[in-house]
Design an enzyme around this catalytic site. Sequence first.
Site, PDB file in Angstrom:
ATOM      1  N   GLY A 131      22.916  66.280 -18.562  1.00 47.76           N
ATOM      2  CA  GLY A 131      24.140  66.428 -19.610  1.00 47.76           C
ATOM      3  C   GLY A 131      24.452  67.031 -20.209  1.00 47.76           C
TER       4      GLY A 131
ATOM      5  N   ASN B 101      19.622  64.626 -24.347  1.00 45.01           N
ATOM      6  CA  ASN B 101      18.325  65.019 -24.510  1.00 45.01           C
ATOM      7  C   ASN B 101      19.386  66.577 -23.977  1.00 45.01           C
ATOM      8  OD1 ASN B 101      17.855  65.292 -22.081  1.00 45.01           O
ATOM      9  ND2 ASN B 101      15.286  66.041 -22.867  1.00 45.01           N
TER      10      ASN B 101
ATOM     11  N   ASP C 281      15.954  63.481 -27.712  1.00 42.62           N
ATOM     12  CA  ASP C 281      14.610  63.041 -26.042  1.00 42.62           C
ATOM     13  C   ASP C 281      14.060  61.807 -26.031  1.00 42.62           C
ATOM     14  OD1 ASP C 281      12.958  62.612 -23.778  1.00 42.62           O
ATOM     15  OD2 ASP C 281      12.552  65.646 -24.091  1.00 42.62           O
TER      16      ASP C 281
ATOM     17  N   ILE D   6      25.013  70.853   6.952  1.00 43.26           N
ATOM     18  CA  ILE D   6      24.754  69.654   6.839  1.00 43.26           C
ATOM     19  C   ILE D   6      22.888  69.995   8.029  1.00 43.26           C
ATOM     20  CG2 ILE D   6      24.987  67.257   8.707  1.00 43.26           C
ATOM     21  CD1 ILE D   6      27.979  68.268   8.062  1.00 43.26           C
TER      22      ILE D   6
ATOM     23  N   ARG E 125      23.803  56.929   4.258  1.00 44.42           N
ATOM     24  CA  ARG E 125      23.703  56.180   2.896  1.00 44.42           C
ATOM     25  C   ARG E 125      25.069  55.379   2.400  1.00 44.42           C
ATOM     26  NH1 ARG E 125      19.964  57.724   4.725  1.00 44.42           N
ATOM     27  NH2 ARG E 125      18.424  59.889   3.673  1.00 44.42           N
TER      28      ARG E 125
ATOM     29  N   GLN F   5      20.429  54.355 -18.585  1.00 40.56           N
ATOM     30  CA  GLN F   5      20.696  55.322 -18.114  1.00 40.56           C
ATOM     31  C   GLN F   5      19.868  56.463 -17.923  1.00 40.56           C
ATOM     32  OE1 GLN F   5      23.343  53.930 -15.818  1.00 40.56           O
ATOM     33  NE2 GLN F   5      23.265  53.234 -16.842  1.00 40.56           N
TER      34      GLN F   5
ATOM     35  N   TYR G 102       9.583  59.968  -8.087  1.00 39.61           N
ATOM     36  CA  TYR G 102      10.947  59.337  -8.430  1.00 39.61           C
ATOM     37  C   TYR G 102      10.712  57.701  -8.511  1.00 39.61           C
ATOM     38  CZ  TYR G 102      15.653  58.473  -9.329  1.00 39.61           C
ATOM     39  OH  TYR G 102      16.701  57.743  -9.235  1.00 39.61           O
TER      40      TYR G 102
HETATM   41  P1  NAD Z   1      22.276  62.931 -14.476  1.00 42.71           P
HETATM   42  O1  NAD Z   1      21.917  63.613 -13.815  1.00 42.71           O
HETATM   43  O2  NAD Z   1      23.688  63.498 -14.896  1.00 42.71           O
HETATM   44  O3  NAD Z   1      22.150  61.982 -16.208  1.00 42.71           O
HETATM   45  C1  NAD Z   1      20.728  61.735 -16.537  1.00 42.71           C
HETATM   46  C2  NAD Z   1      21.106  61.775 -18.207  1.00 42.71           C
HETATM   47  O4  NAD Z   1      19.827  61.673 -18.936  1.00 42.71           O
HETATM   48  C3  NAD Z   1      21.357  63.030 -18.443  1.00 42.71           C
HETATM   49  O5  NAD Z   1      23.480  63.605 -19.245  1.00 42.71           O
HETATM   50  C4  NAD Z   1      20.581  63.837 -19.154  1.00 42.71           C
HETATM   51  O6  NAD Z   1      20.542  64.624 -20.531  1.00 42.71           O
HETATM   52  C5  NAD Z   1      19.740  62.790 -19.206  1.00 42.71           C
HETATM   53  N1  NAD Z   1      18.636  62.672 -19.863  1.00 42.71           N
HETATM   54  C6  NAD Z   1      17.345  63.306 -19.190  1.00 42.71           C
HETATM   55  N2  NAD Z   1      16.139  63.264 -19.557  1.00 42.71           N
HETATM   56  C7  NAD Z   1      16.186  62.784 -20.747  1.00 42.71           C
HETATM   57  C8  NAD Z   1      15.160  63.160 -22.003  1.00 42.71           C
HETATM   58  N3  NAD Z   1      13.590  62.967 -21.591  1.00 42.71           N
HETATM   59  N4  NAD Z   1      15.636  62.238 -23.153  1.00 42.71           N
HETATM   60  C9  NAD Z   1      17.026  62.064 -22.743  1.00 42.71           C
HETATM   61  N5  NAD Z   1      17.698  61.965 -22.258  1.00 42.71           N
HETATM   62  C10 NAD Z   1      17.169  62.871 -21.159  1.00 42.71           C
HETATM   63  O7  NAD Z   1      21.982  62.174 -13.391  1.00 42.71           O
HETATM   64  P2  NAD Z   1      23.291  60.169 -12.977  1.00 42.71           P
HETATM   65  O8  NAD Z   1      23.277  60.678 -11.207  1.00 42.71           O
HETATM   66  O9  NAD Z   1      24.514  59.905 -14.267  1.00 42.71           O
HETATM   67  O10 NAD Z   1      21.758  59.178 -12.813  1.00 42.71           O
HETATM   68  C11 NAD Z   1      22.281  58.311 -13.881  1.00 42.71           C
HETATM   69  C12 NAD Z   1      20.318  57.515 -13.986  1.00 42.71           C
HETATM   70  O11 NAD Z   1      21.401  56.693 -12.516  1.00 42.71           O
HETATM   71  C13 NAD Z   1      18.958  57.864 -13.942  1.00 42.71           C
HETATM   72  O12 NAD Z   1      18.501  57.157 -14.327  1.00 42.71           O
HETATM   73  C14 NAD Z   1      19.450  57.563 -12.214  1.00 42.71           C
HETATM   74  O13 NAD Z   1      17.874  57.633 -11.316  1.00 42.71           O
HETATM   75  C15 NAD Z   1      20.062  56.730 -11.728  1.00 42.71           C
HETATM   76  N6  NAD Z   1      20.487  56.688 -10.504  1.00 42.71           N
HETATM   77  C16 NAD Z   1      21.443  58.209 -10.117  1.00 42.71           C
HETATM   78  C17 NAD Z   1      22.082  57.981  -8.413  1.00 42.71           C
HETATM   79  C18 NAD Z   1      23.081  58.653  -8.110  1.00 42.71           C
HETATM   80  O14 NAD Z   1      23.457  58.510  -7.159  1.00 42.71           O
HETATM   81  N7  NAD Z   1      23.670  59.549  -8.777  1.00 42.71           N
HETATM   82  C19 NAD Z   1      21.171  56.892  -7.749  1.00 42.71           C
HETATM   83  C20 NAD Z   1      20.447  56.133  -8.032  1.00 42.71           C
HETATM   84  C21 NAD Z   1      20.092  56.231  -9.263  1.00 42.71           C
END
Ligand code: NAD
Length: 312
Positions: free
Chosen positions: A36, A32, A51, A206, A214, A73, A147
């Site tokens: 992104g 959505n 969504d 920092i 981490r 994701q 979260y």
């Molecule tokens: P990001 O925000 O770049 O990606 C999340 C995507 O989900 C975005 O493109 C956003 O537009 C989309 N989104 C959000 N709500 C939505 C909805 N209601 N319907 C459709 N799309 C929706 O974040 P990321 O870092 O790429 O994270 C990707 C996944 O990895 C997530 O599930 C996050 O919880 C998980 N994660 C990320 C990290 C990290 O270090 N980046 C660590 C642990 C887990």
Amino acid sequence: MKILVTGGAGFIGSHVADTLLAAGHQVVIVDNLHTGHEYNVPAQATFHNIDIRNHAALDELFAAEQFDAISHQAAMANVRESMSNPAPYAEVNVIGTLNLLDLSRKHGVKKIVMASTGGAVYGEGYSEDGSRLPFTEKTWPQPKDNYGATKLSCEFHLDLYHANYGIKYIALRYPNVYGPRQDSKGEAGVVAIFAGAMLADQPTKITGDGTQKRDYAYVGDVARANKLALESDAVGIYNVGTGVPTDVNTIHRTLAQVIEYEQEPIYVARPAGEVLATYLDSSKARRDLGWEAEVPLAEGLRHVVEWMQESK
Ligand code: NAD
């Protein structure tokens, strides 16, 4: 396989889509565009601005596309915001995941791989024997924010859909993921924030003394873990970290060397409740999925800097 990638316009999801396409899979993306960007969507993928809370729109898409598998994701992923504005976290992360599971049952999708989180699910987690680090999949989860609690809840829902309807699942517990396309604005990871500031010759901050540790995994390694998980018959929860604890001072120093940045960081107060160290034991993923992290930190950080320089 024909694979639905939710969140495929985001940071990690777009790399997952690239990796799946390179392996010859068909990719359909649902996003959505909350965080992104459409420019992250690979040209060979089909994109739908939907969504994941919208059950009816997803139902139509599932009926038309007949997916073999889902790489899930999409999520709201801002730890701090999940405490100040919790409802959308339950709605997107939990209800959104339940919509995908319900429609997988209805339309015969056989496998779902979901992005979970090591840091936020384990929190201060302890194992049965009292040891703490590195976290294994047997560590008792103790989320410290909404979260992390929503992600843990999703893992239970995946497991019960497997038990009741035979849908295979893998929840990949990511560490701190970094790499090209990570947003350096707002609440992004420390790598993107430091690299963005250093390239602009801005000061960097920092929290605490910078010794908090981490597990930093390169996004290409995490995308490969997703591909292996989708192609595998394994079911369950898998850590996908490097197993190497790296402190924030080291990230700062290494990036400063690559960028030739000479300013010293400004040390500011540590936020209350910050976990001092987390890193993941991923031997289960090595054993069952044939996965381990391959990209060394210095090389991954160089990729980030090159990407930021190119996209300026
Ligand atoms: P990001 O925000 O770049 O990606 C999340 C995507 O989900 C975005 O493109 C956003 O537009 C989309 N989104 C959000 N709500 C939505 C909805 N209601 N319907 C459709 N799309 C929706 O974040 P990321 O870092 O790429 O994270 C990707 C996944 O990895 C997530 O599930 C996050 O919880 C998980 N994660 C990320 C990290 C990290 O270090 N980046 C660590 C642990 C887990």
